[in-house]
Design a protein around this motif. Structure first.
Motif, PDB file in Angstrom:
ATOM      1  N   GLU A 256       5.398  74.521  16.188  1.00  0.00           N
ATOM      2  CA  GLU A 256       4.697  73.647  17.117  1.00  0.00           C
ATOM      3  C   GLU A 256       5.379  72.302  17.111  1.00  0.00           C
ATOM      4  OE1 GLU A 256       0.533  73.112  16.844  1.00  0.00           O
ATOM      5  OE2 GLU A 256       0.140  75.123  17.581  1.00  0.00           O
ATOM      6  N   GLY A 257       5.402  71.662  18.259  1.00  0.00           N
ATOM      7  CA  GLY A 257       6.014  70.348  18.328  1.00  0.00           C
ATOM      8  C   GLY A 257       5.561  69.572  19.541  1.00  0.00           C
ATOM      9  N   VAL A 258       5.932  68.306  19.537  1.00  0.00           N
ATOM     10  CA  VAL A 258       5.634  67.426  20.665  1.00  0.00           C
ATOM     11  C   VAL A 258       6.879  66.623  21.016  1.00  0.00           C
ATOM     12  CG1 VAL A 258       3.165  67.216  20.195  1.00  0.00           C
ATOM     13  CG2 VAL A 258       4.742  65.568  19.199  1.00  0.00           C
ATOM     14  N   ILE A 259       6.995  66.326  22.289  1.00  0.00           N
ATOM     15  CA  ILE A 259       8.001  65.401  22.798  1.00  0.00           C
ATOM     16  C   ILE A 259       7.226  64.399  23.639  1.00  0.00           C
ATOM     17  CG2 ILE A 259      10.035  65.102  24.238  1.00  0.00           C
ATOM     18  CD1 ILE A 259      10.661  68.115  23.612  1.00  0.00           C
ATOM     19  N   ALA A 260       7.319  63.139  23.282  1.00  0.00           N
ATOM     20  CA  ALA A 260       6.509  62.125  23.955  1.00  0.00           C
ATOM     21  C   ALA A 260       7.379  61.057  24.588  1.00  0.00           C
ATOM     22  CB  ALA A 260       5.560  61.469  22.947  1.00  0.00           C
TER      23      ALA A 260
ATOM     24  N   LEU B 202      15.333  68.302  20.207  1.00  0.00           N
ATOM     25  CA  LEU B 202      14.221  67.491  19.696  1.00  0.00           C
ATOM     26  C   LEU B 202      13.297  68.269  18.772  1.00  0.00           C
ATOM     27  CD1 LEU B 202      13.483  65.538  22.981  1.00  0.00           C
ATOM     28  CD2 LEU B 202      14.467  64.619  20.893  1.00  0.00           C
ATOM     29  N   GLY B 203      13.770  69.364  18.200  1.00  0.00           N
ATOM     30  CA  GLY B 203      13.000  70.133  17.228  1.00  0.00           C
ATOM     31  C   GLY B 203      13.745  71.406  16.893  1.00  0.00           C
ATOM     32  N   SER B 204      13.744  71.832  15.608  1.00  0.00           N
ATOM     33  CA  SER B 204      14.449  73.060  15.232  1.00  0.00           C
ATOM     34  C   SER B 204      13.866  73.660  13.963  1.00  0.00           C
ATOM     35  CB  SER B 204      15.944  72.784  15.044  1.00  0.00           C
ATOM     36  OG  SER B 204      16.148  71.913  13.956  1.00  0.00           O
TER      37      SER B 204
ATOM     38  N   ILE C 209      10.496  60.511  21.937  1.00  0.00           N
ATOM     39  CA  ILE C 209      10.538  60.844  20.522  1.00  0.00           C
ATOM     40  C   ILE C 209       9.974  62.253  20.399  1.00  0.00           C
ATOM     41  CG2 ILE C 209       8.273  59.841  19.997  1.00  0.00           C
ATOM     42  CD1 ILE C 209       9.625  58.920  17.288  1.00  0.00           C
ATOM     43  N   GLY C 210      10.586  63.062  19.540  1.00  0.00           N
ATOM     44  CA  GLY C 210      10.143  64.438  19.378  1.00  0.00           C
ATOM     45  C   GLY C 210      10.094  64.825  17.914  1.00  0.00           C
ATOM     46  N   LYS C 211       9.179  65.730  17.596  1.00  0.00           N
ATOM     47  CA  LYS C 211       9.047  66.229  16.225  1.00  0.00           C
ATOM     48  C   LYS C 211       8.430  67.615  16.289  1.00  0.00           C
ATOM     49  CE  LYS C 211       7.444  65.151  11.604  1.00  0.00           C
ATOM     50  NZ  LYS C 211       8.650  65.580  10.935  1.00  0.00           N
TER      51      LYS C 211
ATOM     52  N   ALA D 296      12.981  66.365  11.269  1.00  0.00           N
ATOM     53  CA  ALA D 296      12.901  64.905  11.298  1.00  0.00           C
ATOM     54  C   ALA D 296      12.660  64.457  12.731  1.00  0.00           C
ATOM     55  CB  ALA D 296      14.206  64.303  10.774  1.00  0.00           C
ATOM     56  N   GLU D 297      12.039  63.322  12.889  1.00  0.00           N
ATOM     57  CA  GLU D 297      11.842  62.785  14.230  1.00  0.00           C
ATOM     58  C   GLU D 297      13.189  62.585  14.902  1.00  0.00           C
ATOM     59  OE1 GLU D 297       7.720  60.278  13.538  1.00  0.00           O
ATOM     60  OE2 GLU D 297       9.561  59.199  13.918  1.00  0.00           O
ATOM     61  N   GLN D 298      13.253  62.963  16.165  1.00  0.00           N
ATOM     62  CA  GLN D 298      14.465  62.814  16.965  1.00  0.00           C
ATOM     63  C   GLN D 298      14.137  61.951  18.168  1.00  0.00           C
ATOM     64  OE1 GLN D 298      17.415  64.298  16.003  1.00  0.00           O
ATOM     65  NE2 GLN D 298      16.333  65.036  14.216  1.00  0.00           N
ATOM     66  N   THR D 299      15.090  61.164  18.630  1.00  0.00           N
ATOM     67  CA  THR D 299      14.871  60.341  19.813  1.00  0.00           C
ATOM     68  C   THR D 299      15.858  60.736  20.900  1.00  0.00           C
ATOM     69  OG1 THR D 299      16.341  58.607  19.004  1.00  0.00           O
ATOM     70  CG2 THR D 299      13.992  58.388  18.478  1.00  0.00           C
ATOM     71  N   ALA D 300      15.497  60.416  22.138  1.00  0.00           N
ATOM     72  CA  ALA D 300      16.355  60.734  23.276  1.00  0.00           C
ATOM     73  C   ALA D 300      16.127  59.714  24.383  1.00  0.00           C
ATOM     74  CB  ALA D 300      16.046  62.140  23.781  1.00  0.00           C
ATOM     75  N   THR D 301      17.041  59.714  25.333  1.00  0.00           N
ATOM     76  CA  THR D 301      16.930  58.831  26.507  1.00  0.00           C
ATOM     77  C   THR D 301      17.098  59.675  27.770  1.00  0.00           C
ATOM     78  OG1 THR D 301      19.272  58.292  26.341  1.00  0.00           O
ATOM     79  CG2 THR D 301      17.727  56.768  25.289  1.00  0.00           C
ATOM     80  N   ILE D 302      16.278  60.703  27.897  1.00  0.00           N
ATOM     81  CA  ILE D 302      16.316  61.601  29.046  1.00  0.00           C
ATOM     82  C   ILE D 302      15.430  61.014  30.150  1.00  0.00           C
ATOM     83  CG2 ILE D 302      15.813  63.942  29.840  1.00  0.00           C
ATOM     84  CD1 ILE D 302      18.082  63.766  27.746  1.00  0.00           C
TER      85      ILE D 302
END
Length: 130
Positions: free
Chosen positions: A61-65, A46-48, A74-76, A90-96
């Motif tokens: 720096e980043g956030v995962i919300a 969710l970030g690189s 969603i993470g960025k 880019a914004e990434q999405t997940a279903t964790i």
């Protein structure tokens, strides 16, 4: 890929609308090839960022919300690398499922095996729950 640090995100720590905020900084100490740093929640990246120049410092720096559910994120992230500027993810999405315990992993990978060293000075993780 090599894990630099794992952080446990305990079950239900985020709730349905919580945020993980992270900071990762250090530098590339040797080598000529590209090193990629990636932040994972569970199995989802969710970030690189990428570092290619020796002695370049990086600061990410980043956030995962969670998005009004414990199984939708969603993470960025944004990284500042050396004197050359920034690398925006880019914004990434997940279903964790964050109602269950999860691992937040900070990992590095190299374009040529064992050619680079990416030194981490500090990793800070905050879990914020409204």
């Amino acid at each position: 890929e090599v894990t630099v640090k794992n952080v446990t995100i305990f079950a239900n720590d985020m709730g349905a609308n919580g945020i993980i905020r992270y900071t990762w900084f250090g530098n590339k100490t040797v080598g000529s090839d590209q090193v990629t740093g990636t932040v994972y929640l569970g199995a989802s990246g969710l970030g690189s960022f990428q570092v290619t120049t020796v002695n370049d410092r990086f600061y990410m720096e980043g956030v995962i919300a969670n998005r009004n559910a414990t199984n939708s994120q969603i993470g960025k992230g944004a990284a500042f690398v050396g004197t050359t500027g920034q690398s925006n993810t880019a914004e990434q999405t997940a279903t964790i499922q964050t109602a269950n315990e999860q691992t937040l992993s900070f990992r590095i990978s190299e374009s040529t095996a064992n050619d680079n060293t990416l030194r981490t000075d500090c990793i800070l993780v905050e879990v914020l729950k409204p």
